[in-house]
Design an enzyme around this catalytic site. Structure first.
Site, PDB file in Angstrom:
ATOM      1  N   GLY A   7     -27.121  -5.135  -2.417  1.00 24.38           N
ATOM      2  CA  GLY A   7     -26.754  -3.874  -3.055  1.00 24.38           C
ATOM      3  C   GLY A   7     -26.975  -2.685  -2.159  1.00 24.38           C
ATOM      4  O   GLY A   7     -27.460  -1.635  -2.584  1.00 24.38           O
ATOM      5  N   ALA A   8     -26.575  -2.816  -0.904  1.00 23.01           N
ATOM      6  CA  ALA A   8     -26.913  -1.802   0.102  1.00 23.01           C
ATOM      7  C   ALA A   8     -25.888  -0.685   0.229  1.00 23.01           C
ATOM      8  O   ALA A   8     -26.076   0.221   1.036  1.00 23.01           O
ATOM      9  CB  ALA A   8     -27.092  -2.481   1.468  1.00 23.01           C
ATOM     10  N   ASN A   9     -24.834  -0.708  -0.551  1.00 28.77           N
ATOM     11  CA  ASN A   9     -23.794   0.315  -0.385  1.00 28.77           C
ATOM     12  C   ASN A   9     -24.053   1.579  -1.204  1.00 28.77           C
ATOM     13  O   ASN A   9     -23.378   2.593  -1.027  1.00 28.77           O
ATOM     14  CB  ASN A   9     -22.422  -0.238  -0.740  1.00 28.77           C
ATOM     15  CG  ASN A   9     -22.338  -0.697  -2.179  1.00 28.77           C
ATOM     16  OD1 ASN A   9     -22.716  -1.839  -2.456  1.00 28.77           O
ATOM     17  ND2 ASN A   9     -21.865   0.137  -3.089  1.00 28.77           N
ATOM     18  N   SER A  10     -25.057   1.547  -2.116  1.00 31.78           N
ATOM     19  CA  SER A  10     -25.328   2.732  -2.923  1.00 31.78           C
ATOM     20  C   SER A  10     -26.781   2.734  -3.386  1.00 31.78           C
ATOM     21  O   SER A  10     -27.497   1.741  -3.241  1.00 31.78           O
ATOM     22  CB  SER A  10     -24.396   2.779  -4.146  1.00 31.78           C
ATOM     23  OG  SER A  10     -24.669   1.691  -5.021  1.00 31.78           O
ATOM     24  N   GLY A  11     -27.199   3.865  -3.954  1.00 30.34           N
ATOM     25  CA  GLY A  11     -28.507   3.942  -4.582  1.00 30.34           C
ATOM     26  C   GLY A  11     -29.670   3.621  -3.665  1.00 30.34           C
ATOM     27  O   GLY A  11     -29.696   3.987  -2.486  1.00 30.34           O
ATOM     28  N   LEU A  12     -30.649   2.917  -4.226  1.00 29.88           N
ATOM     29  CA  LEU A  12     -31.867   2.589  -3.491  1.00 29.88           C
ATOM     30  C   LEU A  12     -31.579   1.755  -2.252  1.00 29.88           C
ATOM     31  O   LEU A  12     -32.197   1.951  -1.200  1.00 29.88           O
ATOM     32  CB  LEU A  12     -32.836   1.827  -4.393  1.00 29.88           C
ATOM     33  CG  LEU A  12     -33.132   2.396  -5.780  1.00 29.88           C
ATOM     34  CD1 LEU A  12     -34.061   1.467  -6.546  1.00 29.88           C
ATOM     35  CD2 LEU A  12     -33.742   3.784  -5.666  1.00 29.88           C
ATOM     36  N   GLY A  13     -30.669   0.797  -2.375  1.00 32.74           N
ATOM     37  CA  GLY A  13     -30.351  -0.074  -1.250  1.00 32.74           C
ATOM     38  C   GLY A  13     -29.762   0.686  -0.090  1.00 32.74           C
ATOM     39  O   GLY A  13     -30.121   0.456   1.078  1.00 32.74           O
ATOM     40  N   SER A  60     -39.027  -3.382 -12.406  1.00 34.75           N
ATOM     41  CA  SER A  60     -38.851  -2.132 -13.130  1.00 34.75           C
ATOM     42  C   SER A  60     -39.977  -1.965 -14.133  1.00 34.75           C
ATOM     43  O   SER A  60     -40.581  -2.954 -14.583  1.00 34.75           O
ATOM     44  CB  SER A  60     -37.507  -2.150 -13.875  1.00 34.75           C
ATOM     45  OG  SER A  60     -37.435  -1.144 -14.864  1.00 34.75           O
ATOM     46  N   TYR A  68     -32.197  -6.470 -20.353  1.00 37.35           N
ATOM     47  CA  TYR A  68     -32.568  -5.855 -19.078  1.00 37.35           C
ATOM     48  C   TYR A  68     -34.067  -6.026 -18.845  1.00 37.35           C
ATOM     49  O   TYR A  68     -34.505  -6.435 -17.753  1.00 37.35           O
ATOM     50  CB  TYR A  68     -32.203  -4.368 -19.060  1.00 37.35           C
ATOM     51  CG  TYR A  68     -32.619  -3.658 -17.789  1.00 37.35           C
ATOM     52  CD1 TYR A  68     -31.992  -3.950 -16.576  1.00 37.35           C
ATOM     53  CD2 TYR A  68     -33.644  -2.719 -17.797  1.00 37.35           C
ATOM     54  CE1 TYR A  68     -32.379  -3.313 -15.399  1.00 37.35           C
ATOM     55  CE2 TYR A  68     -34.032  -2.077 -16.627  1.00 37.35           C
ATOM     56  CZ  TYR A  68     -33.400  -2.378 -15.435  1.00 37.35           C
ATOM     57  OH  TYR A  68     -33.794  -1.757 -14.272  1.00 37.35           O
TER      58      TYR A  68
END
Length: 304
Positions: free
Chosen positions: A23-29, A151, A176
């Site tokens: 998930g490196a394309n947005s947010g925390l990643g 989380s 979740y």
């Protein structure tokens, strides 16, 4: 010395080290990838969309022209994709840190390509499978680590073994929370197993507190519109939310089984430090049962 008040400024040079971030394309990643690339690491960016990955890499390279980045196609909701990604990473000269960052939050009930309820399937089973497939590769790295992103939602989580795929009933929040409790149970059981065989790999976890990322896209629109103008008062930015990830992945003297999160406002915001989960996240029998179920569902058998 215990890690406290950790920010991106505390990340030391990473020349020669290789990180695989999901998930490196947005947010925390994305924010973690940007910091690590800026410190000289080679960053493998696991993303579903090649276009989004290319955009993210171009953005990082605009700041750090010498950034060493590689796109790894990865859909954590598809076991075939996970196996293909693992094979690509296996061909890398080395792998030092796996950062399990990608996840989804509170979508309508959906199923993964393999028929799993999507939140449990992506957040836990996908992470479980990828980690197991890359464990032997990691063992050959230098000071290797597995980072699993949990989380605060784990606090209300319960593993529903009687309805693991939410076929009898579905609540966006409870599923979740269940997936995030599963992340921590996974980390603590992995830590126990790695210690038992004297593995060089350290399993650790982190959580971002309350961070302004794309995970909020499934929140009610009216709620987002009300709180967005004042979000900075009680939420981390995505860059700040990545501080616990960076502490877990790069911090000095990190020990297996540690859990990192924001240090202020009840773990909502602030620099990173070690935090403690709810006791249920460390229940050994619960973790062992989840492990067995996860191996059965994914078909991935760990070498430990």
């Amino acid at each position: 010395m215990a890690i406290s008040n950790f920010t991106d400024k505390d990340v030391v040079e990473q020349n020669g080290r290789v990180y695989f971030i999901t998930g490196a394309n947005s947010g925390l990643g994305y924010e973690a990838a940007k910091v690590l690339a800026g410190k000289g690491a080679r960053v493998l960016m696991g993303c579903r969309s090649e276009d989004k990955a290319e955009t993210a890499m171009a953005s990082i390279c605009a700041v750090y022209p010498k950034a060493d980045l590689r796109f790894i196609p990865l859909d954590l909701g598809n076991l075939k994709s996970i196996r293909s990604a693992a094979k690509l990473v296996e061909k890398e000269p080395r792998l030092d840190v796996l950062v399990n960052n990608a996840g989804i939050m509170m979508p309508p009930r959906e199923e993964t390509a393999d028929g799993f309820e999507s939140q449990f399937g992506v957040n836990h089973l996908g992470t479980f499978a990828l980690t197991g497939l890359l464990l032997d590769k990691l063992a050959k790295g230098q000071e290797p680590r597995v980072v699993i992103t949990a989380s605060m939602a784990h606090r209300s989580g319960r593993i529903d073994f009687d309805d693991i795929n939410a076929e009898q009933g579905y609540s966006r929040w409870s599923r979740y929370a269940m997936s995030k409790l599963a992340n921590l149970l996974h980390m603590y059981e992995l830590d126990r197993r790695l210690r038992a065989v004297d593995s060089p790999i350290k399993a650790v976890a982190c959580h971002p507190g309350v961070a302004d990322t794309e995970l909020t896209k499934n929140f009610p629109a009216v709620l987002v519109s009300l709180f967005r103008p004042v979000s900075s008062l009680f939420m981390n930015s995505a860059a700040q939310g990545a501080w616990p990830t960076l502490a877990a992945a790069t911090g000095k003297n990190v020990e297996g089984g540690q859990y990192f999160g924001p240090s202020r406002n009840g773990e909502w915001t602030g620099p990173a430090g070690e935090v403690q989960p709810r006791p249920k996240a460390k229940r050994i029998e619960l973790a062992k049962l989840l492990w067995d179920v996860s191996e059965e569902m994914t078909g991935v058998r760990y070498p430990v």
